[in-house]
Design an enzyme around this catalytic site. Structure first.
Site, PDB file in Angstrom:
ATOM      1  N   GLU A   1       0.889  -1.159   0.000  1.00 24.51           N
ATOM      2  CA  GLU A   1       0.000   0.000   0.000  1.00 24.51           C
ATOM      3  C   GLU A   1       0.924   1.204   0.000  1.00 24.51           C
ATOM      4  OE1 GLU A   1      -3.372  -0.235   0.178  1.00 24.51           O
ATOM      5  OE2 GLU A   1      -3.585  -2.377   0.632  1.00 24.51           O
TER       6      GLU A   1
ATOM      7  N   GLU B   1     -27.449 -65.723   3.937  1.00 20.30           N
ATOM      8  CA  GLU B   1     -27.859 -66.738   4.922  1.00 20.30           C
ATOM      9  C   GLU B   1     -27.669 -68.076   4.220  1.00 20.30           C
ATOM     10  OE1 GLU B   1     -28.822 -66.168   7.993  1.00 20.30           O
ATOM     11  OE2 GLU B   1     -29.282 -64.017   8.015  1.00 20.30           O
TER      12      GLU B   1
END
Ligand SMILES: *[C@@H]1O[C@H](CO)[C@@H](O)[C@H](O)[C@H]1NC(C)=O
Ligand SMILES: *[C@@H]1O[C@H](CO)[C@@H](O)[C@H](O)[C@H]1NC(C)=O
Ligand SMILES: *[C@@H]1O[C@H](CO)[C@@H](O)[C@H](O)[C@H]1NC(C)=O
Ligand SMILES: *[C@@H]1O[C@H](CO)[C@@H](O)[C@H](O)[C@H]1NC(C)=O
Ligand SMILES: *[C@@H]1O[C@H](CO)[C@@H](O)[C@H](O)[C@H]1NC(C)=O
Ligand SMILES: *[C@@H]1O[C@H](CO)[C@@H](O)[C@H](O)[C@H]1NC(C)=O
Ligand SMILES: *[C@@H]1O[C@H](CO)[C@@H](O)[C@H](O)[C@H]1NC(C)=O
Ligand SMILES: *[C@@H]1O[C@H](CO)[C@@H](O)[C@H](O)[C@H]1NC(C)=O
Ligand SMILES: *[C@@H]1O[C@H](CO)[C@@H](O)[C@H](O)[C@H]1NC(C)=O
Length: 889
Positions: free
Chosen positions: A300, A704
């Protein structure tokens, strides 16, 4: 340089170019300076290039909304062809159109460097060794809308923002942004896209971003992952270096170093961490650091954003030394080349400094630059497809660039040691398919016997087995997994992972025994039986005979249907203990050690297909297993068709499951085709099956496999014969659908890419080597591959009736080099060698295009339409469309 010298120099210039330079020249520069508008800047830069072509080159990086060029003047001893390992530096000014001091300083700096080249030693050295780019304005439209003398932007930020009223320093992708859809470029301003592309596609090393409104040097990060406005530092891994770079500027600036230039300023030594000052989301500074190799600091320069031109000479004097020193910092640290054994450049290699979590990557010439503070470092280089280099010690001294080159060795290709050689004569197998089965085989294996069994096979078949424990049960028993395959010890990218888990309910013991037999069957028949050989050569098979060894020890032989031994040692049902998509309840709130071990293990391998072996019924059960709270009945997953197919595969290959006959204990229970949706049968929340599918991306069924839970040993041979082919057939389904690799266009594997089938709201993800596996039924699909940071890819594919479609996908990076190529019409050649072409090179490329596409391209010079000096490429055979190439447009 003595100020008098500048003065003289500028007088000299004055004679040549009255209109533009008069302000800089006489006291001018010092007493009657003036801001230059877009046209004046353009003319000046063109003039500088024309007068000093050996060191100045005008580039346009893109255009503003109002079609103004974003000019960058390149200044270097070798502007036509950057010398290897010369670092690139840039200053970008006037990003906020009304912050105009930096803009004007760039114009002065350009002249200062050019006119002093060959005269001033420091400038000459800098221009010799640094490829400098000066961009006076990133926001020329905003500048034209601004007004000299206004210290704050016009009302509504007119002038600060671009023509579309967008703040360009909030328009960049931010590391702390929530993920957004679309490509990384979509929805951004043309100025932002131009800068992003420029930053990413050129190997900049250091950069300064010139602003106004305060006097301070502000360094990364500018943003953090908090919702704060300010006052807490957000440090990058290179924080000390950044701070030093900022100080380098501020300490040579007579006002900035005080830190109190403007009314509200109070900056220690004139520097600040960006986020500490105030947070900026979408800024260019962090973008440079996070998305490229470039380190950027924001300066800046003046309290008033657009101060009267009379202040400019003072600004030049205040900033000149700072700017020079900052540019010289491009040479801090270490640089070098990364090449392979053939002396070819390795592009996109990571250069890693031990202890700093920020890598730089190599340019397309294999160069790297790593800014570092003086000190001792350990560094290494590594690239995809290469072994990492050794660690090298580097001593960085102030004011000197250390040079370290790396040579990388390719990683050797994987060896296929145990690939099939089917050349033995078949030994006679017994009625169960084994080489021999002694009288102890068909006995129930309690924990010690089970472990011994596994260890024996592990010892006898070291090439195709890997026995390991993935954790311990509540009572400290090991949870063993036997891996079988031609590369049992590790995942081979492209080879799918399959698993069977049994005995999750301790009293359902049939699966446990069957998996032991399966170990024996696979080991004994490998390289003898073609089917088994194919399975093990193309699949890594994981068998876990018992997930609940503690429950097993409590259960009793002959118990058909009780719950004794079902749970683990704490009597928790492990098949209710997984995280569930709908509910958290007393059964899955706390995760048991067995469950935890299995979850971790599942997530550690890219499993594709799986089954969970239970018994007490005879049916193949597919997801989902439960319902949203308050609902009941059938609940189908997005992949229902495939799950049904998989369930049928097992059921059909089983001796009797597909008949759907009821078990004697449940005479009412019939399953059509021997399959059922889990939730329809009875709701199980916290089951392993749904978790596999939803969380791990692995398709799992609950099988199963027999009517009685703990049958007497004498029935075990029959169970084996009933299930043996089904176990093999189901495992073979892992080779169905589509699989392949997702990689970036330069071959880097992409992990976590989503593989999405149009119309199916469930996706799988690619694994760490980029490999993905998507089980699909034969047919056509639109497949989309999506990965964060890449352009997504969609195409129609056809999955064959048998086997898998081998389908690799390359995704184009949304960042890095690849944007440049997307920008350059996606031409491959441009991608690997992004560069500016000289006229000569341009003509070469055009001529090549003509050779390659003689039907559609004609390269011509001087005819009715085009002057002799501007050559052109005619595209299409209708003599109507011309593309002109010239240096200045
Ligand atoms: C650029 O310089 C390199 C050596 O630094 C050389 O190999 C290459 O041919 C040059 N290219 C052009 C276009 O002059
Ligand atoms: C700059 O480069 C030129 C040309 O190679 C060389 O003659 C000169 O000595 C160099 N000067 C400095 C200060 O590096
Ligand atoms: C740096 O590169 C190494 C090697 O490629 C990688 O393991 C590491 O994660 C990278 N570090 C960062 C911060 O990206
Ligand atoms: C690094 O490689 C470059 C180019 O081959 C060479 O000029 C330079 O001398 C090498 N530097 C070191 C320190 O090996
Ligand atoms: C397989 O056996 C045949 C006959 O014994 C022999 O000729 C052939 O070379 C063998 N192949 C391999 C790959 O060993
Ligand atoms: C499996 O066999 C290998 C090699 O024979 C041996 O090193 C390893 O310890 C065995 N693993 C177990 C769990 O016994
Ligand atoms: C394991 O593989 C090695 C190397 O291919 C081979 O020499 C050895 O005979 C194999 N061992 C067994 C038990 O098959
Ligand atoms: C794939 O998408 C295209 C374009 O939307 C469509 O025409 C085509 O039918 C789709 N193919 C499939 C198999 O859905
Ligand atoms: C996909 O990539 C893999 C790994 O590089 C390679 O083995 C395979 O042949 C490729 N498949 C296709 C169809 O190109």
């Amino acid at each position: 340089m003595h100020p008098k010298a500048i003065f003289l120099l500028l007088v000299l210039v004055h004679c040549e170019s009255h209109s533009i330079r008069s302000n800089l020249v006489d006291e001018g520069f010092l007493t009657d300076p003036r801001y230059l508008n877009y046209d004046e800047v353009t003319n000046l830069l063109k003039k500088l290039e024309a007068e000093h072509p050996e060191i100045a080159k005008l580039r346009s990086v893109g255009r503003s909304v109002r079609n103004r060029e974003l000019w960058a003047l390149e200044i270097n001893r070798n502007v036509e062809n950057r010398t290897l390992m010369t670092p690139m530096f840039k200053f970008v000014a006037n990003m906020h159109g009304d912050e105009s001091v930096g803009r004007q300083l760039m114009i002065y700096l350009a002249q200062y460097l050019i006119y002093n080249y060959g005269k001033d030693e420091r400038v000459t050295r800098l221009v010799n060794t640094t490829d400098i780019f000066l961009m006076p304005s990133m926001n020329p439209d905003g500048y034209e809308n601004s007004q000299e003398g206004l210290c704050e932007s016009k009302p509504g930020y007119v002038g600060r923002e671009n023509e579309n009223s967008k703040d360009l320093n909030r328009d960049f992708p931010d590391q702390f942004d929530p993920v957004r859809t679309g490509t990384i470029l979509s929805g951004r301003q043309p100025e932002t896209v131009a800068l992003m592309t420029w930053i990413i596609s050129r190997p900049f090393v250091l950069s300064g971003n010139l602003h106004g409104g305060a006097v301070v040097a502000s360094y990364p990060y500018d943003d953090s992952n908090t919702k704060r406005q300010c006052c807490r530092e957000s440090r990058s891994p290179d924080n000390d270096l950044f701070k030093k770079l900022a100080l380098t500027y501020s300490q040579s600036h007579p006002l900035m170093r005080e830190g109190k230039a403007c009314k509200n300023d109070d900056f220690d030594q004139g520097v600040t961490n960006g986020a500490f000052w105030y947070e900026v989301r979408g800024g260019m500074q962090d973008f440079n650091y996070v998305h490229s190799n470039c380190f950027e600091v924001t300066f800046e320069l003046s309290c008033c954003k657009f101060p009267p031109a009379s202040t400019l000479p003072k600004e030049w004097t205040n900033n000149k030394e700072s700017m020079l020193r900052f540019m010289e910092a491009s040479h801090w640290g270490v640089k070098g080349l990364v090449t392979n054994a053939n002396d070819e450049a390795v592009l996109d290699a990571d250069v890693v400094v031990v202890g700093i979590a920020h890598n730089v990557t190599t340019s397309n010439k294999g160069e790297y630059w790593r800014l570092l503070l003086p000190g001792e470092y350990e560094i290494y280089a590594t690239a995809y497809g290469y072994r990492p280099s050794d660690l090298v010690k580097v001593v960085v001294e102030a004011g000197r660039t250390a040079v370290r080159n790396f040579t990388l060795q390719r990683t050797p290709p994987e060896k296929d040691d145990y690939k099939v050689v089917l050349n033995r004569t078949e030994p006679p197998f017994d009625q169960y398919g084994f080489v021999s089965s002694d009288s102890h085989l068909f006995e129930h294996h309690h924990y010690d016997k089970m472990v011994q069994f596994l260890k024996d096979f592990n010892a006898s078949y070291p090439n195709i087995t890997y026995l390991h424990s993935i954790g311990k049960s509540v009572q400290g028993r090991d949870l063993y997994v036997m891996v079988l395959g031609s590369t049992p010890h590790k995942h081979v990218p492209g080879v799918p992972e399959f698993k069977y888990i049994a005995n999750m309910h301790g009293n359902e013991v049939v699966g446990r025994e069957l998996l032991l037999y399966l170990v024996k069957y696979l080991c004994e028949r490998y390289q003898t039986d073609e089917r088994v050989t194919r399975i093990l050569d193309t699949t890594r098979v994981h068998l876990m005979p018992s997930m609940n060894p503690d429950g097993y020890e409590i259960a009793r032989e002959g118990d058909d249907s009780s719950a004794v031994g079902r749970g683990n040692a704490k009597n928790i049902d492990l098949n209710r203990n997984f995280p569930d998509q709908y509910v958290v309840n007393q059964f899955n709130r706390l995760i048991e050690p067995e469950t935890k071990a299995v979850m971790d293990w599942i997530l550690s391998e890219p499993f594709v297909l799986s089954a969970n072996l239970h018994n007490g019924a005879l049916v193949a059960n597919y997801p989902y297993d439960d319902n949203p709270v308050g609902q009941s009945g059938e609940n189908l997953s997005p992949d229902d068709a495939i799950f049904k197919f998989l369930a049928h595969t097992y059921s059909d290959a089983h001796k009797s499951m597909h008949e759907g006959q009821p078990c004697p204990l449940f005479p009412q229970e019939r399953f059509k085709g021997g399959i059922t949706n889990g939730a329809k049968w009875y709701s199980v929340s916290g089951g392993m099956q749904d978790w596999n599918y939803l969380v791990a991306g692995c398709m799992e069924l609950t099988l199963e496999i027999g009517c009685y839970k703990y049958p007497y040993a004498k029935s075990l041979p029959q169970y084996w014969l009933n299930n043996r082919d089904a176990l093999l057939a189901y495992a073979e389904q892992v080779h169905r659908g589509v699989h392949g690799f997702v990689r970036s266009t330069i071959g880097r594997p992409i992990v976590g890419a989503k593989v999405i089938v149009e119309g199916v709201s469930h996706y799988v993800k690619s694994h760490k080597d980029g490999d993905y596996y998507r089980i699909l039924l034969p047919g056509k699909y639109n497949l989309t591959i999506e990965a964060l940071g890449y352009e997504s890819y969609t195409n129609e594919i056809e999955v064959p009736a048998e086997g898998t479609l081998d389908y690799n996908v390359s995704l184009m990076k949304d960042d890095q080099l690849h944007w440049a190529s997307a920008y350059d019409f996606g031409i491959d050649e441009n991608q690997y060698h992004p560069k500016y072409h000289t006229n000569q090179e341009l003509y070469g490329v055009m001529a090549q295009l003509e050779n390659r596409y003689p039907d559609t391209a004609a390269f011509q010079s001087g005819d009715d339409y085009v002057s002799m000096t501007l050559r052109s490429l005619k595209i299409t055979d209708q003599v109507s469309f011309f593309v002109h190439f010239s240096r200045s447009s």
